[in-house]
Design a protein around this motif. Structure first.
Motif, PDB file in Angstrom:
ATOM      1  N   SER A 187       0.860  -1.179   0.000  1.00 46.55           N
ATOM      2  CA  SER A 187       0.000   0.000   0.000  1.00 46.55           C
ATOM      3  C   SER A 187       0.895   1.227   0.000  1.00 46.55           C
ATOM      4  CB  SER A 187      -0.913   0.005   1.231  1.00 46.55           C
ATOM      5  OG  SER A 187      -0.168   0.341   2.394  1.00 46.55           O
ATOM      6  N   ASP A 188       0.274   2.398  -0.044  1.00 47.17           N
ATOM      7  CA  ASP A 188       1.069   3.627   0.015  1.00 47.17           C
ATOM      8  C   ASP A 188       1.823   3.745   1.332  1.00 47.17           C
ATOM      9  OD1 ASP A 188       0.202   4.331  -2.495  1.00 47.17           O
ATOM     10  OD2 ASP A 188      -1.392   5.660  -1.779  1.00 47.17           O
ATOM     11  N   GLU A 189       1.275   3.112   2.400  1.00 47.65           N
ATOM     12  CA  GLU A 189       1.906   3.228   3.715  1.00 47.65           C
ATOM     13  C   GLU A 189       3.133   2.334   3.861  1.00 47.65           C
ATOM     14  OE1 GLU A 189      -1.376   2.641   3.392  1.00 47.65           O
ATOM     15  OE2 GLU A 189      -2.387   4.396   4.256  1.00 47.65           O
ATOM     16  N   GLY A 190       3.072   1.133   3.295  1.00 46.73           N
ATOM     17  CA  GLY A 190       4.175   0.205   3.480  1.00 46.73           C
ATOM     18  C   GLY A 190       3.883  -1.141   2.859  1.00 46.73           C
ATOM     19  N   SER A 191       4.723  -2.120   3.174  1.00 44.87           N
ATOM     20  CA  SER A 191       4.605  -3.440   2.563  1.00 44.87           C
ATOM     21  C   SER A 191       4.803  -4.517   3.619  1.00 44.87           C
ATOM     22  CB  SER A 191       5.635  -3.610   1.447  1.00 44.87           C
ATOM     23  OG  SER A 191       6.948  -3.361   1.931  1.00 44.87           O
ATOM     24  N   LEU A 192       4.060  -5.607   3.437  1.00 46.38           N
ATOM     25  CA  LEU A 192       4.056  -6.706   4.385  1.00 46.38           C
ATOM     26  C   LEU A 192       4.018  -8.010   3.613  1.00 46.38           C
ATOM     27  CD1 LEU A 192       3.338  -8.106   7.198  1.00 46.38           C
ATOM     28  CD2 LEU A 192       0.956  -7.609   6.609  1.00 46.38           C
ATOM     29  N   LEU A 214       9.664 -12.771  -3.386  1.00 46.93           N
ATOM     30  CA  LEU A 214       8.388 -12.121  -3.066  1.00 46.93           C
ATOM     31  C   LEU A 214       8.570 -11.044  -2.007  1.00 46.93           C
ATOM     32  CD1 LEU A 214       5.237 -12.289  -3.549  1.00 46.93           C
ATOM     33  CD2 LEU A 214       5.191 -13.719  -1.485  1.00 46.93           C
ATOM     34  N   ALA A 215       9.383 -11.317  -0.997  1.00 47.77           N
ATOM     35  CA  ALA A 215       9.541 -10.405   0.135  1.00 47.77           C
ATOM     36  C   ALA A 215      10.595  -9.329  -0.094  1.00 47.77           C
ATOM     37  CB  ALA A 215       9.906 -11.202   1.384  1.00 47.77           C
ATOM     38  N   SER A 216      11.202  -9.308  -1.250  1.00 46.79           N
ATOM     39  CA  SER A 216      12.328  -8.405  -1.498  1.00 46.79           C
ATOM     40  C   SER A 216      12.003  -6.955  -1.144  1.00 46.79           C
ATOM     41  CB  SER A 216      12.736  -8.490  -2.971  1.00 46.79           C
ATOM     42  OG  SER A 216      13.797  -7.595  -3.238  1.00 46.79           O
ATOM     43  N   GLY A 217      12.784  -6.391  -0.217  1.00 47.95           N
ATOM     44  CA  GLY A 217      12.665  -4.985   0.144  1.00 47.95           C
ATOM     45  C   GLY A 217      11.448  -4.634   0.969  1.00 47.95           C
ATOM     46  N   CYS A 218      10.686  -5.610   1.452  1.00 46.77           N
ATOM     47  CA  CYS A 218       9.457  -5.254   2.162  1.00 46.77           C
ATOM     48  C   CYS A 218       9.761  -4.787   3.588  1.00 46.77           C
ATOM     49  CB  CYS A 218       8.460  -6.407   2.169  1.00 46.77           C
ATOM     50  SG  CYS A 218       8.819  -7.724   3.311  1.00 46.77           S
ATOM     51  N   ASP A 219       8.820  -4.084   4.162  1.00 47.82           N
ATOM     52  CA  ASP A 219       9.010  -3.517   5.490  1.00 47.82           C
ATOM     53  C   ASP A 219       8.921  -4.565   6.579  1.00 47.82           C
ATOM     54  OD1 ASP A 219       9.201  -0.611   4.813  1.00 47.82           O
ATOM     55  OD2 ASP A 219       7.225  -1.016   3.973  1.00 47.82           O
ATOM     56  N   THR A 274      12.042  -5.713   8.984  1.00 44.18           N
ATOM     57  CA  THR A 274      11.646  -6.352  10.243  1.00 44.18           C
ATOM     58  C   THR A 274      11.195  -7.774   9.966  1.00 44.18           C
ATOM     59  OG1 THR A 274      11.001  -4.268  11.304  1.00 44.18           O
ATOM     60  CG2 THR A 274      10.011  -6.286  12.157  1.00 44.18           C
ATOM     61  N   LEU A 275      11.647  -8.690  10.810  1.00 43.78           N
ATOM     62  CA  LEU A 275      11.252 -10.091  10.747  1.00 43.78           C
ATOM     63  C   LEU A 275      10.409 -10.403  11.979  1.00 43.78           C
ATOM     64  CD1 LEU A 275      11.462 -13.036   9.650  1.00 43.78           C
ATOM     65  CD2 LEU A 275      13.601 -13.233  10.958  1.00 43.78           C
ATOM     66  N   VAL A 276       9.179 -10.871  11.768  1.00 46.07           N
ATOM     67  CA  VAL A 276       8.289 -11.256  12.858  1.00 46.07           C
ATOM     68  C   VAL A 276       8.191 -12.776  12.869  1.00 46.07           C
ATOM     69  CG1 VAL A 276       5.968 -11.061  13.834  1.00 46.07           C
ATOM     70  CG2 VAL A 276       6.987  -9.109  12.635  1.00 46.07           C
ATOM     71  N   LEU A 277       8.499 -13.385  14.002  1.00 42.53           N
ATOM     72  CA  LEU A 277       8.475 -14.841  14.130  1.00 42.53           C
ATOM     73  C   LEU A 277       7.121 -15.293  14.652  1.00 42.53           C
ATOM     74  CD1 LEU A 277      11.987 -15.309  15.778  1.00 42.53           C
ATOM     75  CD2 LEU A 277      11.414 -15.275  13.336  1.00 42.53           C
ATOM     76  N   THR A 278       6.572 -16.318  14.017  1.00 33.66           N
ATOM     77  CA  THR A 278       5.247 -16.814  14.390  1.00 33.66           C
ATOM     78  C   THR A 278       5.188 -18.315  14.159  1.00 33.66           C
ATOM     79  OG1 THR A 278       2.873 -16.412  14.092  1.00 33.66           O
ATOM     80  CG2 THR A 278       4.235 -16.408  12.108  1.00 33.66           C
ATOM     81  N   HIS A 279       4.014 -18.921  14.427  1.00 35.52           N
ATOM     82  CA  HIS A 279       3.837 -20.373  14.290  1.00 35.52           C
ATOM     83  C   HIS A 279       4.861 -21.081  15.178  1.00 35.52           C
ATOM     84  CE1 HIS A 279       2.751 -24.196  12.418  1.00 35.52           C
ATOM     85  NE2 HIS A 279       1.854 -23.582  11.653  1.00 35.52           N
ATOM     86  N   LEU A 280       4.813 -20.760  16.468  1.00 44.84           N
ATOM     87  CA  LEU A 280       5.858 -21.133  17.419  1.00 44.84           C
ATOM     88  C   LEU A 280       5.433 -22.325  18.268  1.00 44.84           C
ATOM     89  CD1 LEU A 280       6.367 -17.453  18.508  1.00 44.84           C
ATOM     90  CD2 LEU A 280       8.026 -18.751  17.163  1.00 44.84           C
ATOM     91  N   ARG A 313       6.451   2.514   5.610  1.00 41.55           N
ATOM     92  CA  ARG A 313       7.561   2.347   4.696  1.00 41.55           C
ATOM     93  C   ARG A 313       8.859   2.931   5.297  1.00 41.55           C
ATOM     94  NH1 ARG A 313       6.783   0.610   0.146  1.00 41.55           N
ATOM     95  NH2 ARG A 313       4.645   1.390  -0.006  1.00 41.55           N
ATOM     96  N   GLY A 314       9.870   2.059   5.375  1.00 39.08           N
ATOM     97  CA  GLY A 314      11.181   2.487   5.823  1.00 39.08           C
ATOM     98  C   GLY A 314      11.330   2.657   7.315  1.00 39.08           C
ATOM     99  N   ALA A 315      10.257   2.437   8.080  1.00 40.55           N
ATOM    100  CA  ALA A 315      10.299   2.658   9.535  1.00 40.55           C
ATOM    101  C   ALA A 315      10.302   1.332  10.269  1.00 40.55           C
ATOM    102  CB  ALA A 315       9.117   3.505   9.985  1.00 40.55           C
ATOM    103  N   THR A 316      10.908   1.323  11.444  1.00 41.92           N
ATOM    104  CA  THR A 316      10.877   0.140  12.312  1.00 41.92           C
ATOM    105  C   THR A 316       9.553   0.149  13.081  1.00 41.92           C
ATOM    106  OG1 THR A 316      13.280   0.121  12.555  1.00 41.92           O
ATOM    107  CG2 THR A 316      11.988  -1.079  14.208  1.00 41.92           C
ATOM    108  N   PRO A 317       8.706  -0.864  12.910  1.00 41.21           N
ATOM    109  CA  PRO A 317       7.405  -0.834  13.560  1.00 41.21           C
ATOM    110  C   PRO A 317       7.506  -1.011  15.064  1.00 41.21           C
ATOM    111  CG  PRO A 317       7.727  -2.955  12.507  1.00 41.21           C
ATOM    112  CD  PRO A 317       8.906  -2.096  12.128  1.00 41.21           C
ATOM    113  N   ALA A 318       6.722  -0.237  15.783  1.00 40.33           N
ATOM    114  CA  ALA A 318       6.623  -0.407  17.225  1.00 40.33           C
ATOM    115  C   ALA A 318       5.562  -1.472  17.493  1.00 40.33           C
ATOM    116  CB  ALA A 318       6.250   0.911  17.894  1.00 40.33           C
ATOM    117  N   ALA A 319       5.940  -2.500  18.261  1.00 37.41           N
ATOM    118  CA  ALA A 319       5.008  -3.587  18.563  1.00 37.41           C
ATOM    119  C   ALA A 319       4.381  -3.355  19.912  1.00 37.41           C
ATOM    120  CB  ALA A 319       5.753  -4.925  18.559  1.00 37.41           C
ATOM    121  N   SER A 320       3.060  -3.602  19.998  1.00 33.00           N
ATOM    122  CA  SER A 320       2.369  -3.477  21.264  1.00 33.00           C
ATOM    123  C   SER A 320       1.333  -4.575  21.358  1.00 33.00           C
ATOM    124  CB  SER A 320       1.693  -2.101  21.381  1.00 33.00           C
ATOM    125  OG  SER A 320       0.717  -1.931  20.356  1.00 33.00           O
ATOM    126  N   ILE A 321       0.942  -4.920  22.569  1.00 29.26           N
ATOM    127  CA  ILE A 321      -0.057  -5.958  22.792  1.00 29.26           C
ATOM    128  C   ILE A 321      -1.236  -5.321  23.509  1.00 29.26           C
ATOM    129  CG2 ILE A 321      -0.572  -8.161  23.903  1.00 29.26           C
ATOM    130  CD1 ILE A 321       2.333  -8.904  23.629  1.00 29.26           C
TER     131      ILE A 321
END
Length: 298
Positions: free
Chosen positions: A179-184, A200-205, A244-250, A288-296
Motif C-alpha cells: 500500500s502507500d503506507e508500506g509493505s508486508l 516475493l519479500a524483497s525490500g518489504c518492510d 523487520t522479521l516477525v516470528l510466528t507459528h511457534l 515504509r522504511g520505519a521500524t514498527p513499534a510492537a504493542s499488545i
C-alpha cells in the motif's frame, strides 16, 4: 497499514497461542490472512467483528489455518443480515469446492442455514437486524489463486507467491500486500530457504515468517524444508532485505525463557534488521522504511 497477530501458534492446543491468523487494516478495508482455530476469538478480542472483515486470504488448507473460516462466514452472514457485501475469499484450490461443501444446499451447514432462512423466530431476528425477506444463503465470493497472481484492492495490492511446505498434497502460498503506507509479506507455512519467498519479500518492510522449531533439531531434511526454523529464516530475511522479521507459528518447545532469547540472538548473527517474537494480539504499524513499534492490546 496496521497488522494484528491473531494467532501465533501451531496445531497443538494452547490457551496462550491460538492457531494461525492475521488481521491487516488498510484504510477502511479489513483483511484476514488465514483463520485457524481460535483466530476468530482473537479477532473479537482485538475489537473487531466478522461484519467488519471484507477480505479473507488463505495460504493453504491445513486445519490450523482455516478451521475458523466457517465461523467467519456464518457470523458475518447472520449478523450482517444481507446488509453488507459478500465476503471476498482468495486461496489455493480446492477452496472453492470446500466452500461449496460447507455452505451450499446439502452442505455441512445446510441444516443450520435452512433453519435460519425459514423458521419464523429466525426471520424475526433477521428483520430486526435490518434484513429484508426472503433471506439469502451465505455466498462468499471465492477466487482460487496461485503463485504469480495479483489481487487489487482499493488502496492495496496483494501478490501471491509460492510457499515451500507440503506439496504436492496441498498447494501452499505466501502473500505480499503493498500500500502507500508500506509493505508486508506473510510466508504462510514455509520452510527452508525458499527462493520464491526471498523474491516475493524483497525490500518489504515486514516479513511475518513461520518459525516452527529450533534449527538443528529437525527429524529429517524433509521436515526442515517444510517447516520454518530460525537460522533459515534469518537467511531469507537477509537475502530479501526486509526491515523487520516477525516470528510466528511457534511450538511450545521453543517458546521458553532463554530459548527465545537465543533464537533472536542467533538470527541477529545473520540478519541485521529488527526481530520481533510474535505474540497473540500484538499489533504493528507497518510504515515504509520505519521500524514498527510492537504493542499488545489489553
Amino acid at each position: 497499514m496496521k497488522l494484528t497477530l491473531l494467532g501465533t501458534g501451531t496445531p497443538a492446543p494452547s490457551l496462550a497461542r491460538q492457531s494461525s491468523g492475521y488481521l491487516v487494516e488498510v484504510g477502511d478495508d479489513l483483511i484476514v490472512m488465514d483463520h485457524g482455530p481460535g483466530a476468530h476469538h482473537r479477532l473479537l478480542e482485538a475489537g473487531r467483528r466478522a461484519v467488519d472483515v471484507g477480505y479473507a486470504f488463505f495460504s493453504h488448507l491445513h486445519y490450523d489455518h482455516c478451521l475458523d473460516y466457517p465461523r467467519l462466514v456464518l457470523q458475518r452472514w447472520d449478523i450482517g443480515a444481507d446488509n453488507i457485501p459478500d465476503l471476498a475469499v482468495f486461496g489455493p484450490s480446492p477452496i472453492a469446492r470446500m466452500t461449496g461443501q460447507l455452505f451450499n444446499e446439502g452442505g455441512v451447514w445446510d441444516p443450520d442455514i435452512r433453519a435460519r432462512q425459514t423458521h419464523p423466530s429466525s426471520l424475526d431476528v433477521f428483520v430486526a437486524r435490518g434484513g429484508r425477506l426472503p433471506r439469502r444463503r451465505p455466498q462468499p465470493v471465492v477466487r482460487e489463486v496461485k503463485a504469480g497472481d495479483t489481487v487489487e484492492g482499493r488502496h492495496w495490492r496483494v501478490r501471491v507467491g509460492h510457499a515451500q511446505h507440503v506439496q504436492p498434497q496441498l498447494e501452499c502460498l505466501a502473500f505480499r500486500i503493498d500500500s502507500d503506507e508500506g509493505s508486508l509479506t506473510y510466508s504462510g507455512d514455509c520452510g527452508g530457504v525458499c527462493e520464491e519467498l526471498v523474491e516475493l519479500a524483497s525490500g518489504c518492510d515486514v516479513l511475518v515468517h513461520m518459525n516452527h522449531f529450533f534449527s538443528g533439531t529437525e527429524p529429517s531434511e524433509a521436515y526442515r524444508r517444510a517447516c520454518g526454523n530460525h537460522r533459515d529464516n534469518a537467511v531469507v530475511a537477509r537475502r530479501a532485505g526486509v526491515k523487520t522479521l516477525v516470528l510466528t507459528h511457534l511450538l511450545s518447545q521453543i517458546d521458553q525463557p532463554g530459548v527465545r532469547e537465543r533464537i533472536v540472538r542467533e538470527i541477529g548473527q545473520e540478519f541485521e534488521g529488527n526481530v520481533i517474537w510474535g505474540e497473540d494480539l500484538m499489533t504493528l504499524d507497518v510504515r515504509r522504511g520505519a521500524t514498527p513499534a510492537a504493542s499488545i492490546g489489553d
